[in-house]
Design an enzyme around this catalytic site. Sequence first.
Site, PDB file in Angstrom:
ATOM      1  N   SER A  88       0.879  -1.161   0.000  1.00 30.64           N
ATOM      2  CA  SER A  88       0.000   0.000   0.000  1.00 30.64           C
ATOM      3  C   SER A  88       0.919   1.214   0.000  1.00 30.64           C
ATOM      4  O   SER A  88       1.448   1.603   1.048  1.00 30.64           O
ATOM      5  CB  SER A  88      -0.898  -0.004   1.238  1.00 30.64           C
ATOM      6  OG  SER A  88      -1.665   1.170   1.274  1.00 30.64           O
ATOM      7  N   THR A  89       1.122   1.777  -1.188  1.00 27.82           N
ATOM      8  CA  THR A  89       2.078   2.876  -1.315  1.00 27.82           C
ATOM      9  C   THR A  89       1.635   4.119  -0.553  1.00 27.82           C
ATOM     10  O   THR A  89       2.476   4.888  -0.100  1.00 27.82           O
ATOM     11  CB  THR A  89       2.341   3.217  -2.787  1.00 27.82           C
ATOM     12  OG1 THR A  89       1.113   3.535  -3.428  1.00 27.82           O
ATOM     13  CG2 THR A  89       3.006   2.052  -3.509  1.00 27.82           C
ATOM     14  N   CYS A  90       0.332   4.314  -0.400  1.00 29.05           N
ATOM     15  CA  CYS A  90      -0.148   5.483   0.354  1.00 29.05           C
ATOM     16  C   CYS A  90       0.279   5.425   1.819  1.00 29.05           C
ATOM     17  O   CYS A  90       0.414   6.455   2.472  1.00 29.05           O
ATOM     18  CB  CYS A  90      -1.665   5.582   0.279  1.00 29.05           C
ATOM     19  SG  CYS A  90      -2.287   5.935  -1.364  1.00 29.05           S
ATOM     20  N   PHE A  91       0.468   4.209   2.314  1.00 30.15           N
ATOM     21  CA  PHE A  91       0.809   4.018   3.721  1.00 30.15           C
ATOM     22  C   PHE A  91       2.212   3.459   3.916  1.00 30.15           C
ATOM     23  O   PHE A  91       2.572   3.080   5.035  1.00 30.15           O
ATOM     24  CB  PHE A  91      -0.232   3.131   4.402  1.00 30.15           C
ATOM     25  CG  PHE A  91      -1.605   3.734   4.386  1.00 30.15           C
ATOM     26  CD1 PHE A  91      -1.919   4.783   5.233  1.00 30.15           C
ATOM     27  CD2 PHE A  91      -2.562   3.294   3.490  1.00 30.15           C
ATOM     28  CE1 PHE A  91      -3.178   5.376   5.204  1.00 30.15           C
ATOM     29  CE2 PHE A  91      -3.820   3.873   3.453  1.00 30.15           C
ATOM     30  CZ  PHE A  91      -4.131   4.910   4.307  1.00 30.15           C
ATOM     31  N   ASN A  92       2.999   3.362   2.829  1.00 30.28           N
ATOM     32  CA  ASN A  92       4.371   2.846   2.886  1.00 30.28           C
ATOM     33  C   ASN A  92       4.434   1.493   3.586  1.00 30.28           C
ATOM     34  O   ASN A  92       5.295   1.242   4.427  1.00 30.28           O
ATOM     35  CB  ASN A  92       5.306   3.848   3.577  1.00 30.28           C
ATOM     36  CG  ASN A  92       5.371   5.161   2.846  1.00 30.28           C
ATOM     37  OD1 ASN A  92       5.203   5.224   1.633  1.00 30.28           O
ATOM     38  ND2 ASN A  92       5.607   6.237   3.576  1.00 30.28           N
TER      39      ASN A  92
END
Length: 122
Positions: free
Chosen positions: A87-91
Site C-alpha cells: 500500500s504505497t499510500c501508507f508505505n
Amino acid sequence: ELLIRGTSSFSVADMMRHCTFSGYTAHHQAIQHFWAFMESLTPVERAKVLQFVTGSPTLPIGGFEKLTPRFKISASQHNTNNLPSASTCFNTLFLPPYNEYVTMEQKMWLAIEEGGEGFGQL
C-alpha cells in the site's frame, strides 16, 4: 536537486531502525528473511523495493526517519502461495509468512518486477 528528488541510496540498517511492524515482531522468521533479502541487494535493486512499497525510488532527506508515514511491514492474511503486496499510500509491505528464504526471495522479485511500476506506468 537533492531536496526535490531525495536520495535512492540507503542502508538496510537505517531501514531496520525506522521500520514498524503489524502482525509480526522484529524477530519473526519472515522479517529476518526480508532483512537478509535486502542486505543481498545492490543499491539499484534496493531502490526497486522502495519503489514497490512507497511508490518512489527515493527517500526524503534524512532517510527512513523522515519518511511519512513510516515504513511498515505487515503480516499478510494470505497464504504463502500469494505474492507480497504493498500500500504505497501508507508505505506498507504486506508480507506473507514465508517459511523459506528462497520462496520469499522469488515471490518478492516477481511482485517487484510485475507490480513495481504501478498501473500501466512506463
